[in-house]
Design a protein around this motif. Sequence first.
Motif, PDB file in Angstrom:
ATOM      1  N   GLY A 164       0.677  -0.932  -0.078  1.00 48.68           N
ATOM      2  CA  GLY A 164       0.314  -0.074   0.360  1.00 48.68           C
ATOM      3  C   GLY A 164       0.785   1.286   0.029  1.00 48.68           C
ATOM      4  N   ALA A 165       0.117   2.267   0.285  1.00 51.54           N
ATOM      5  CA  ALA A 165       1.226   3.120  -0.118  1.00 51.54           C
ATOM      6  C   ALA A 165       0.986   4.493   1.518  1.00 51.54           C
ATOM      7  CB  ALA A 165      -0.256   4.716  -0.744  1.00 51.54           C
ATOM      8  N   LYS A 166       0.311   3.804   2.504  1.00 46.89           N
ATOM      9  CA  LYS A 166       0.379   4.956   3.802  1.00 46.89           C
ATOM     10  C   LYS A 166       1.532   4.737   4.599  1.00 46.89           C
ATOM     11  CE  LYS A 166      -4.260   4.770   3.313  1.00 46.89           C
ATOM     12  NZ  LYS A 166      -5.402   4.158   3.540  1.00 46.89           N
ATOM     13  N   VAL A 167       3.373   4.697   4.590  1.00 45.76           N
ATOM     14  CA  VAL A 167       4.372   4.702   4.774  1.00 45.76           C
ATOM     15  C   VAL A 167       3.564   5.109   6.781  1.00 45.76           C
ATOM     16  CG1 VAL A 167       7.347   5.034   5.360  1.00 45.76           C
ATOM     17  CG2 VAL A 167       5.353   4.855   3.494  1.00 45.76           C
TER      18      VAL A 167
ATOM     19  N   ASP B  55       1.003   5.501   7.540  1.00 42.80           N
ATOM     20  CA  ASP B  55       0.720   5.118   8.938  1.00 42.80           C
ATOM     21  C   ASP B  55       0.674   2.993   8.759  1.00 42.80           C
ATOM     22  OD1 ASP B  55      -1.051   6.937   8.655  1.00 42.80           O
ATOM     23  OD2 ASP B  55      -2.564   6.081   7.617  1.00 42.80           O
ATOM     24  N   LYS B  56       1.385   3.166   8.780  1.00 47.87           N
ATOM     25  CA  LYS B  56       1.901   1.339   8.775  1.00 47.87           C
ATOM     26  C   LYS B  56       2.976   1.249   8.610  1.00 47.87           C
ATOM     27  CE  LYS B  56      -0.985   0.089   4.852  1.00 47.87           C
ATOM     28  NZ  LYS B  56      -1.720  -0.099   3.918  1.00 47.87           N
ATOM     29  N   ILE B  57       4.204   1.743   9.774  1.00 51.29           N
ATOM     30  CA  ILE B  57       5.059   2.153  10.527  1.00 51.29           C
ATOM     31  C   ILE B  57       5.518   0.961  11.736  1.00 51.29           C
ATOM     32  CG2 ILE B  57       5.392   4.157  11.611  1.00 51.29           C
ATOM     33  CD1 ILE B  57       7.886   2.932   8.576  1.00 51.29           C
TER      34      ILE B  57
ATOM     35  N   GLY C 141       4.254  -2.412  -2.635  1.00 45.76           N
ATOM     36  CA  GLY C 141       3.513  -1.513  -2.836  1.00 45.76           C
ATOM     37  C   GLY C 141       4.565  -0.476  -2.320  1.00 45.76           C
ATOM     38  N   GLY C 142       3.558   1.251  -2.464  1.00 44.15           N
ATOM     39  CA  GLY C 142       4.405   2.348  -3.113  1.00 44.15           C
ATOM     40  C   GLY C 142       5.532   2.254  -1.045  1.00 44.15           C
ATOM     41  N   LEU C 143       5.046   1.734  -0.196  1.00 44.28           N
ATOM     42  CA  LEU C 143       5.948   1.868   1.126  1.00 44.28           C
ATOM     43  C   LEU C 143       7.771   0.832   0.697  1.00 44.28           C
ATOM     44  CD1 LEU C 143       6.245  -0.544   2.988  1.00 44.28           C
ATOM     45  CD2 LEU C 143       3.992  -0.071   3.757  1.00 44.28           C
TER      46      LEU C 143
ATOM     47  N   LEU D 266       8.716   6.085 -12.057  1.00 46.48           N
ATOM     48  CA  LEU D 266       8.511   5.359 -10.572  1.00 46.48           C
ATOM     49  C   LEU D 266       8.220   3.839 -10.967  1.00 46.48           C
ATOM     50  CD1 LEU D 266       6.316   7.559 -12.274  1.00 46.48           C
ATOM     51  CD2 LEU D 266       5.182   7.934  -9.914  1.00 46.48           C
ATOM     52  N   GLY D 267       8.613   3.779  -9.305  1.00 50.14           N
ATOM     53  CA  GLY D 267       8.367   2.171  -9.371  1.00 50.14           C
ATOM     54  C   GLY D 267       7.041   1.968  -9.137  1.00 50.14           C
ATOM     55  N   LEU D 268       6.055   1.300  -9.702  1.00 51.43           N
ATOM     56  CA  LEU D 268       4.643   1.052 -10.100  1.00 51.43           C
ATOM     57  C   LEU D 268       3.801  -0.484  -9.515  1.00 51.43           C
ATOM     58  CD1 LEU D 268       2.825   3.804 -11.893  1.00 51.43           C
ATOM     59  CD2 LEU D 268       3.580   4.039  -9.424  1.00 51.43           C
TER      60      LEU D 268
ATOM     61  N   MET E 242       0.166  -4.786  -3.351  1.00 54.58           N
ATOM     62  CA  MET E 242       1.652  -5.139  -3.617  1.00 54.58           C
ATOM     63  C   MET E 242       2.241  -3.346  -4.969  1.00 54.58           C
ATOM     64  SD  MET E 242       3.275  -7.415  -2.199  1.00 54.58           S
ATOM     65  CE  MET E 242       2.436  -6.809  -1.049  1.00 54.58           C
ATOM     66  N   GLY E 243       1.595  -2.882  -5.337  1.00 54.95           N
ATOM     67  CA  GLY E 243       1.524  -2.408  -6.595  1.00 54.95           C
ATOM     68  C   GLY E 243       0.080  -1.192  -6.529  1.00 54.95           C
ATOM     69  N   VAL E 244       0.442  -0.614  -7.609  1.00 51.04           N
ATOM     70  CA  VAL E 244      -1.136   0.306  -8.358  1.00 51.04           C
ATOM     71  C   VAL E 244      -2.129  -1.085  -8.978  1.00 51.04           C
ATOM     72  CG1 VAL E 244      -1.853   2.140  -9.389  1.00 51.04           C
ATOM     73  CG2 VAL E 244       0.392   2.598  -8.515  1.00 51.04           C
ATOM     74  N   PHE E 245      -2.322  -1.496  -7.989  1.00 55.38           N
ATOM     75  CA  PHE E 245      -3.139  -2.520  -8.752  1.00 55.38           C
ATOM     76  C   PHE E 245      -4.710  -2.052  -9.602  1.00 55.38           C
ATOM     77  CE2 PHE E 245      -6.943  -2.863  -6.515  1.00 55.38           C
ATOM     78  CZ  PHE E 245      -6.424  -2.164  -5.559  1.00 55.38           C
ATOM     79  N   GLU E 246      -5.157  -0.658  -9.627  1.00 53.15           N
ATOM     80  CA  GLU E 246      -6.523  -0.862 -10.304  1.00 53.15           C
ATOM     81  C   GLU E 246      -5.834  -0.602 -11.464  1.00 53.15           C
ATOM     82  OE1 GLU E 246      -4.333   0.827  -7.502  1.00 53.15           O
ATOM     83  OE2 GLU E 246      -6.232   1.847  -5.944  1.00 53.15           O
ATOM     84  N   MET E 247      -4.575  -0.207 -11.836  1.00 56.68           N
ATOM     85  CA  MET E 247      -4.581   0.086 -13.596  1.00 56.68           C
ATOM     86  C   MET E 247      -3.290  -1.396 -13.821  1.00 56.68           C
ATOM     87  SD  MET E 247      -2.083   3.969 -13.134  1.00 56.68           S
ATOM     88  CE  MET E 247      -2.695   5.053 -12.896  1.00 56.68           C
TER      89      MET E 247
ATOM     90  N   GLY F  54      -9.376  -2.048   3.570  1.00 54.60           N
ATOM     91  CA  GLY F  54     -10.303  -1.573   2.617  1.00 54.60           C
ATOM     92  C   GLY F  54      -9.514  -1.989   0.862  1.00 54.60           C
ATOM     93  N   ASP F  55      -8.532  -1.514   0.166  1.00 50.29           N
ATOM     94  CA  ASP F  55      -7.329  -1.884  -0.498  1.00 50.29           C
ATOM     95  C   ASP F  55      -7.782  -3.152  -1.580  1.00 50.29           C
ATOM     96  OD1 ASP F  55      -7.364   0.843  -2.321  1.00 50.29           O
ATOM     97  OD2 ASP F  55      -6.556   1.643  -0.747  1.00 50.29           O
ATOM     98  N   SER F  56      -6.667  -3.911  -0.066  1.00 50.68           N
ATOM     99  CA  SER F  56      -5.922  -5.633   0.088  1.00 50.68           C
ATOM    100  C   SER F  56      -7.727  -5.980  -0.873  1.00 50.68           C
ATOM    101  CB  SER F  56      -5.466  -5.616   1.065  1.00 50.68           C
ATOM    102  OG  SER F  56      -4.296  -5.205   1.007  1.00 50.68           O
ATOM    103  N   ALA F  57      -8.956  -6.171   0.317  1.00 46.56           N
ATOM    104  CA  ALA F  57      -9.870  -6.531  -0.117  1.00 46.56           C
ATOM    105  C   ALA F  57     -10.906  -6.194  -1.450  1.00 46.56           C
ATOM    106  CB  ALA F  57     -10.728  -6.177   1.011  1.00 46.56           C
TER     107      ALA F  57
HETATM  108  N1  LIG Z   1       4.131   1.436  -6.327  1.00 51.21           N
HETATM  109  C1  LIG Z   1       3.187   1.543  -5.694  1.00 51.21           C
HETATM  110  N2  LIG Z   1       3.336   3.513  -6.230  1.00 51.21           N
HETATM  111  C2  LIG Z   1       2.323   4.158  -5.680  1.00 51.21           C
HETATM  112  N3  LIG Z   1       0.970   3.625  -4.785  1.00 51.21           N
HETATM  113  C3  LIG Z   1       0.866   2.896  -4.599  1.00 51.21           C
HETATM  114  C4  LIG Z   1       2.203   1.862  -5.184  1.00 51.21           C
HETATM  115  N4  LIG Z   1       1.338   0.163  -4.607  1.00 51.21           N
HETATM  116  C5  LIG Z   1       1.001   0.896  -4.156  1.00 51.21           C
HETATM  117  N5  LIG Z   1      -0.131   2.161  -3.968  1.00 51.21           N
HETATM  118  C6  LIG Z   1      -1.063   1.847  -4.050  1.00 51.21           C
HETATM  119  O1  LIG Z   1      -2.104   2.339  -2.674  1.00 51.21           O
HETATM  120  C7  LIG Z   1      -3.426   2.371  -2.535  1.00 51.21           C
HETATM  121  C8  LIG Z   1      -3.261   1.623  -1.264  1.00 51.21           C
HETATM  122  O2  LIG Z   1      -2.802   1.575  -0.888  1.00 51.21           O
HETATM  123  P1  LIG Z   1      -3.335   1.799   0.810  1.00 51.21           P
HETATM  124  O3  LIG Z   1      -4.194   2.257   1.854  1.00 51.21           O
HETATM  125  O4  LIG Z   1      -1.989   1.631   2.426  1.00 51.21           O
HETATM  126  O5  LIG Z   1      -3.961   0.446   2.059  1.00 51.21           O
HETATM  127  P2  LIG Z   1      -4.850  -0.267   1.590  1.00 51.21           P
HETATM  128  O6  LIG Z   1      -5.746   0.522   1.499  1.00 51.21           O
HETATM  129  O7  LIG Z   1      -4.986  -2.115   1.878  1.00 51.21           O
HETATM  130  O8  LIG Z   1      -4.200  -0.329   3.440  1.00 51.21           O
HETATM  131  C9  LIG Z   1      -3.691   1.244  -4.087  1.00 51.21           C
HETATM  132  O9  LIG Z   1      -4.520   2.896  -4.200  1.00 51.21           O
HETATM  133  C10 LIG Z   1      -2.392   1.466  -4.525  1.00 51.21           C
HETATM  134  O10 LIG Z   1      -2.476   2.227  -6.151  1.00 51.21           O
END
Ligand SMILES: Nc1ncnc2c1ncn2[C@@H]1O[C@H](COP(=O)(O)OP(=O)(O)O)[C@@H](O)[C@H]1O
Length: 394
Positions: free
Chosen positions: A196-199, A201-203, A220-222, A292-294, A320-325, A351-354
């Motif tokens: 996911g993206a929220k470093v 929040d998840k640290i 993911g982004g983190l 950018l790594g996506l 693990m990535g921007v799975f929406e694309m 939410g996003d993993s589900a």
């Molecule tokens: N490498 C990346 N760079 C930017 N955004 C990313 C990357 N990998 C995943 N994401 C984005 O992270 C988002 C989900 O993050 P987050 O809200 O932390 O997850 P969750 O809701 O499962 O806790 C997704 O919308 C996804 O597109």
Amino acid sequence: MNKKSIRDVADLAGKRVFVRVDFNVPLENGVITDDTRIRETLPTIKYLIEQGAKVILASHMGRPKGEFVDSMRLTPAAVRLGELLGKPVAKADEAVGDAVKAQIAELKNGDVLVLENVRFYKGEEKNDAELAKQFAELADLFVNDAFGAAHRAHSSTAGIAQYLPAVSGLLMEKELDVLGKALSNPERPFTAIIGGAKVKDKIDVIDNLINLSDNLILGGGLCFTFLKAQGYSIGASMLDEEKIELAKTFINKAKEKGINLLIPIDVVVADKFDANAETKIVDVDAIPDGWLGLDIGPKTSKIYADTIKNSKLVVWNGPMGVFEMDAFAAGTKAVGEACAETAGYTVIGGGDSAAAVEKFNLGSKMDHISTGGGASLEFMEGKALPGVVALNDK
Ligand SMILES: Nc1ncnc2c1ncn2[C@@H]1O[C@H](COP(=O)(O)OP(=O)(O)O)[C@@H](O)[C@H]1O
Ligand SMILES: O=C(OP(=O)(O)O)[C@H](O)COP(=O)(O)O
């Protein structure tokens, strides 16, 4: 669980039961696009109906900030609940007050009434005692089945428990049981996957999981903050500068504890954040400047999938990535498929993993998909959840 549940309450017949549920379901133009949270509360509601209780349901929807907002009314949720139960469900236009009391007085044993959005009242999110008392006046018993909101100390999730006997519902019990068993006495090897993206929040959850897991998988982004901490150049990938030092300490801590911390060895990079961007697969020491790594790359996906398949317990939070694309969905799909295939017990939170699991039609192959994103994270961080703390001990 050391808290009482509705199964511990004798003689529910005729009792007015205030059940806090989490009907905060996604809506598009007034239409519910995913009713999971409503369906997951059916065991509690059906149990209360069968026992002859008068069921009063309270929930929030969105964040209306103390105002009555028409688009955030609970009417669509009440309608959907009626369809799922196959019986009429009454709906109140308010959540407290004389009109609501009059509606409750009309309820017969086994009837169901949905109150209006509790966040239409300014006191709710402040855990205002007056509002909590007004909720308590409506009922004889408080049941908290809103796991998704259990990390909130609000009038309808925590405050009300001061004024009524307070027990958990069956969904709350199930969520705490599954997550509690998973984390307090995990079957091993235990693999935790955080993406996911929220470093920020998840640290904390990463910190706690270093103490608990055998394999800790990052994506993911983190994961780019961790790659940066390892000294790689990450181009224009998502980075939380402030957390680089902390990421270094986590890498060292994992080494000291003998935890297998898995960070990508290859990634999918793009020249821009766009579904039609130019993409390449590169090793993490070859991320081009400005790219950018996506997504995680195929070599990483294979390592992650093998680790997951050899695990007895897998807890996954964050894609693990921007799975929406589609161009950046392969890593999340591979991890999802490995979770579906493993013989180990799989728990999905967030939410996003589900949503990712549903997108790849893997939902039915997971053992537990949590109804709480923030709540399951706080639970995994080892924090006490106010909506649970408030309940009566066994
Ligand atoms: N490498 C990346 N760079 C930017 N955004 C990313 C990357 N990998 C995943 N994401 C984005 O992270 C988002 C989900 O993050 P987050 O809200 O932390 O997850 P969750 O809701 O499962 O806790 C997704 O919308 C996804 O597109
Ligand atoms: O959707 C929710 O949270 P989640 O997206 O973290 O699972 C819950 O209903 C809590 O809502 P809130 O974050 O507005 O308190």
